[in-house]
Design a protein around this motif. Sequence first.
Motif, PDB file in Angstrom:
ATOM      1  N   THR A  79       5.159   7.228   3.798  1.00 50.11           N
ATOM      2  CA  THR A  79       5.452   6.950   2.578  1.00 50.11           C
ATOM      3  C   THR A  79       5.502   8.084   1.611  1.00 50.11           C
ATOM      4  O   THR A  79       4.400   9.106   1.735  1.00 50.11           O
TER       5      THR A  79
ATOM      6  N   LEU B  56       5.596   9.777  -2.375  1.00 48.78           N
ATOM      7  CA  LEU B  56       5.730   9.464  -3.643  1.00 48.78           C
ATOM      8  C   LEU B  56       6.632  10.438  -4.172  1.00 48.78           C
ATOM      9  O   LEU B  56       6.297  11.873  -4.216  1.00 48.78           O
TER      10      LEU B  56
ATOM     11  N   THR C 180       7.972  11.884  -7.822  1.00 43.11           N
ATOM     12  CA  THR C 180       8.109  11.830  -9.421  1.00 43.11           C
ATOM     13  C   THR C 180       9.212  12.425  -9.921  1.00 43.11           C
ATOM     14  O   THR C 180       9.935  12.977  -9.304  1.00 43.11           O
TER      15      THR C 180
ATOM     16  N   LYS D 135       7.649   5.691  -3.084  1.00 44.68           N
ATOM     17  CA  LYS D 135       7.421   5.267  -4.448  1.00 44.68           C
ATOM     18  C   LYS D 135       8.036   6.106  -5.319  1.00 44.68           C
ATOM     19  O   LYS D 135       7.622   7.309  -5.358  1.00 44.68           O
TER      20      LYS D 135
ATOM     21  N   LEU E  18       8.429   7.231  -9.017  1.00 43.05           N
ATOM     22  CA  LEU E  18       7.570   7.127 -10.289  1.00 43.05           C
ATOM     23  C   LEU E  18       8.503   8.005 -11.338  1.00 43.05           C
ATOM     24  O   LEU E  18       8.849   9.098 -11.043  1.00 43.05           O
TER      25      LEU E  18
ATOM     26  N   ASN F 150      12.105  -0.788   1.141  1.00 39.92           N
ATOM     27  CA  ASN F 150      11.147  -0.032   1.195  1.00 39.92           C
ATOM     28  C   ASN F 150      10.978   0.782  -0.080  1.00 39.92           C
ATOM     29  O   ASN F 150      10.312   1.975   0.071  1.00 39.92           O
ATOM     30  N   LEU F 151      11.363   0.480  -1.119  1.00 40.45           N
ATOM     31  CA  LEU F 151      11.434   1.125  -2.479  1.00 40.45           C
ATOM     32  C   LEU F 151      10.370   0.438  -3.563  1.00 40.45           C
ATOM     33  O   LEU F 151      10.788  -0.568  -3.614  1.00 40.45           O
ATOM     34  N   THR F 152       9.341   1.360  -3.893  1.00 39.80           N
ATOM     35  CA  THR F 152       8.685   0.469  -5.215  1.00 39.80           C
ATOM     36  C   THR F 152       8.952   1.357  -6.291  1.00 39.80           C
ATOM     37  O   THR F 152       8.749   2.720  -6.490  1.00 39.80           O
TER      38      THR F 152
ATOM     39  N   ILE G 234       7.628   2.751 -10.016  1.00 43.86           N
ATOM     40  CA  ILE G 234       6.574   2.706 -10.630  1.00 43.86           C
ATOM     41  C   ILE G 234       7.386   3.283 -12.089  1.00 43.86           C
ATOM     42  O   ILE G 234       7.611   4.553 -12.095  1.00 43.86           O
TER      43      ILE G 234
ATOM     44  N   TYR H 104      -1.566   4.626  -7.215  1.00 44.35           N
ATOM     45  CA  TYR H 104      -0.193   5.302  -7.039  1.00 44.35           C
ATOM     46  C   TYR H 104      -0.160   6.246  -5.701  1.00 44.35           C
ATOM     47  O   TYR H 104       0.954   5.962  -5.071  1.00 44.35           O
TER      48      TYR H 104
ATOM     49  N   VAL I  96       0.013   7.042   0.584  1.00 45.25           N
ATOM     50  CA  VAL I  96       0.944   7.926   0.583  1.00 45.25           C
ATOM     51  C   VAL I  96       0.707   9.223   1.439  1.00 45.25           C
ATOM     52  O   VAL I  96      -0.173   9.828   1.416  1.00 45.25           O
TER      53      VAL I  96
END
Length: 342
Positions: free
Chosen positions: A3, A5, A7, A29, A31, A46-48, A50, A61, A65
């Motif tokens: 996973t 993250l 930004t 993830k 964000l 598979n996409l979250t 935020i 968060y 990860v």
Amino acid sequence: MKTVLVTGAGGYIGTILVPKLLAKGYAVKALDRYFFGTDKLAAHENLTIIHEDARRMKPEYFAEVDAVIDLVAISNDPSGELFKNATFEINHISRVHTAALAKKLGVKRYILPSSCSLYGFQDQDVIVDETSATNPLSNYAKANEKAELGVLPLADDSFTVTVIRQATVYGYSPRMRFDLAINGMAYGAWETGIIPLMRDGTQWRPFVHVDDTTDVMCLLLEAEVVLVNREIFNVGSIENNYQLGKLAEDIAKALPRDIKIEWYGDPDHRSYRVNFDKIEKALNWKAKWTGADGALEVFEQLESGTLIKSEQTITLDWYKELIKWHKIIKNAELHGGIFDIL
């Protein structure tokens, strides 16, 4: 499944990077504040998403990860000058905080996409590399340098930190930007048949296609730790070090119509070239795109009607528009609404 993250996932680079990561089998993830809308990222199992400000990162968060790619930034020099405080809060302080929190919570890798603008402007015969003295001139560049200085000391044997200094990015993206040099040239050529260029065209600038720099980010997720930990890499290619006059000529030749170059202003003596040997040798990576390729890509998207210029495609104009409407809505809102109230 690892996973990542990301930004700034809804931005110019993020909307290319996130689908690429998903296609490679990562869970993501994503964000962002999503100033430019959430529609730029297609739904995926598979996409979250935020919806958050990077200045308000929460420990949850980072759950499960494996790596962070910290793209979030107030983009470009004009925005950095107008929103100075926010630029340092987001581009510097929030990213150092994110890196420190990621390390504390067991994340293994952290990648900071920085900028070659840290080198400022150099003598015509100087080609800077990762060991060269920096000379950040804008708030955007200064904030990036402070972020680099803040995150690199966090690296240790269990937390890999890598900084990439990207050349000026170009090419098509779902969150399109026409305030980038090559993209702007392509739009001018498509709209009017004219590429406007500041005199005298001998200035040097480094460039990198958005597809190439996101390839590097993916590569860094899997690269051997010993090759990338505590390292800074310039991202671009010697072929994409352009004198702007020659760049405009190459673009004019590549496009399927007659293009003129129209000169304006006083001679611009700001100039710098960047050496990219380190990343090519250490990671066996080479950029695939040229400036002319990228301009043709943008031109064809415009020609097909799938890409249009709007206020959202000029970053600073859209930031100003959001601020204007925020004030209007705040003044009109009462009891939690406009016509329908709570």
